[in-house]
Design an enzyme around this catalytic site. Structure first.
Site, PDB file in Angstrom:
ATOM      1  N   ASP A  11      58.175  63.948 -17.119  1.00 24.38           N
ATOM      2  CA  ASP A  11      58.007  65.283 -16.565  1.00 24.38           C
ATOM      3  C   ASP A  11      56.779  65.211 -15.651  1.00 24.38           C
ATOM      4  O   ASP A  11      56.004  64.249 -15.701  1.00 24.38           O
ATOM      5  CB  ASP A  11      57.797  66.270 -17.712  1.00 24.38           C
ATOM      6  CG  ASP A  11      57.372  67.640 -17.242  1.00 24.38           C
ATOM      7  OD1 ASP A  11      58.055  68.211 -16.369  1.00 24.38           O
ATOM      8  OD2 ASP A  11      56.353  68.150 -17.751  1.00 24.38           O
ATOM      9  N   ASP A  13      54.524  68.465 -14.372  1.00 20.73           N
ATOM     10  CA  ASP A  13      53.474  69.432 -14.712  1.00 20.73           C
ATOM     11  C   ASP A  13      53.164  69.426 -16.198  1.00 20.73           C
ATOM     12  O   ASP A  13      54.065  69.603 -17.033  1.00 20.73           O
ATOM     13  CB  ASP A  13      53.900  70.838 -14.275  1.00 20.73           C
ATOM     14  CG  ASP A  13      53.918  70.970 -12.763  1.00 20.73           C
ATOM     15  OD1 ASP A  13      52.848  70.799 -12.161  1.00 20.73           O
ATOM     16  OD2 ASP A  13      54.985  71.246 -12.192  1.00 20.73           O
TER      17      ASP A  13
END
Length: 215
Positions: A11, A13
Site C-alpha cells: 500500500d 499511504d
C-alpha cells in the site's frame, strides 16, 4: 524476510509514507465544503484507506446527487494542496532499495489517484524507478476492501498471490489482502493499533519499516 525473491506488494499511504494527517485534513476540508459533519469513529472505520468512489455512496450526505468524478476531483484538490507535508515511513526507501537490489519485484496498490501517487513515489520516497507496477484508484472498479487492486498487481507481476509478501496499514487494506489470498500480510502500525490490524487479518505487525530490510 528471507529465501527466494518473492514479489512484494505495498500500500502507499500510511505504509510507505506518513500521510494520514494529510488525507484526514483533505477529507475534513471536503466535509466542510459540503457543510457535513462526520464523527471520528465513522471516519476511522469507513473512510481510512478507501477510495472516495467507494465510500461516499455508502454515506448519506449532501453530495449524494453529485457525480462521483466531480467529488473525487474536489477531494484530490485538497490532498494535492497538502502533499508537501507527506514524509516517508522510517525505513521505507531503504527497504524498497534493498528489495530491488535482491531481485524482488515490487508493486504498489493505492486508493489514491495516479498523479498524487507518482509524485509521492518520486519526490517523497525517491523510489519511483524501483516500483514495477502502480495500481491506483482509476485502475479498478472496486476499491479496498475488495481484493481487485491487489489481484491486479499480482496479475501484472505474473505472481500467485500466495507467493507474495504484502504491507498494509488499514483494516480495509488488510481485508483486501486476505481476500486476495496473499501469502504474508504485514500490518504497519503508523495509523492504527496492532490489535486492529491483526483483527483484520494481518499475520504480524511492525511499527515502521526499519526492521524489514533483508539481511
Amino acid at each position: 524476510m528471507s529465501g527466494a525473491a518473492a514479489p512484494v506488494v505495498f500500500d502507499l499511504d500510511g505504509t510507505l509514507v506518513l500521510s494520514e494527517h494529510v488525507h484526514r485534513r483533505a477529507w475534513f476540508r471536503f466535509f466542510d465544503d459540503w457543510g457535513a459533519r462526520i464523527d471520528e469513529q465513522t471516519y476511522r472505520s469507513r473512510f481510512v484507506g478507501r477510495r472516495a468512489a467507494d465510500v461516499l455512496p455508502e454515506i448519506d450526505g449532501p453530495w449524494r446527487d453529485t457525480p462521483l468524478d466531480e467529488l473525487g476531483r474536489g477531494l484530490a484538490g485538497h490532498a494535492a494542496a497538502l502533499v508537501g507535508e507527506v514524509r516517508p515511513v522510517p525505513g521505507a526507501t531503504a527497504l524498497l532499495t534493498a528489495l530491488s537490489a535482491r531481485g524482488h519485484r515490487i508493486a504498489v496498490v493505492t486508493s489514491a489517484n495516479r498523479c498524487y501517487a507518482e509524485r509521492v513515489l518520486d519526490r517523497v520516497l525517491g523510489a519511483v524507478a524501483l516500483v514495477e507496477f502502480l495500481v491506483t484508484a482509476a485502475d479498478v472498479t472496486r476499491g479496498k476492501p475488495d481484493p481487485e487492486g491487489y489481484l491486479t498487481a499480482c496479475r501484472r507481476l505474473g505472481a500467485d498471490p500466495a507467493s507474495c509478501h504484502a504491507f498494509e496499514d488499514s483494516p480495509s487494506g488488510v481485508a483486501a489482502l486476505v481476500a486476495a489470498g496473499m501469502g504474508t500480510i504485514v500490518g504497519v502500525c503508523t495509523t492504527l493499533s496492532p490489535a486492529e490490524l491483526l483483527a483484520a487479518g494481518a499475520h504480524r505487525t511492525v511499527p515502521d519499516l526499519r526492521d524489514q530490510v533483508p539481511v
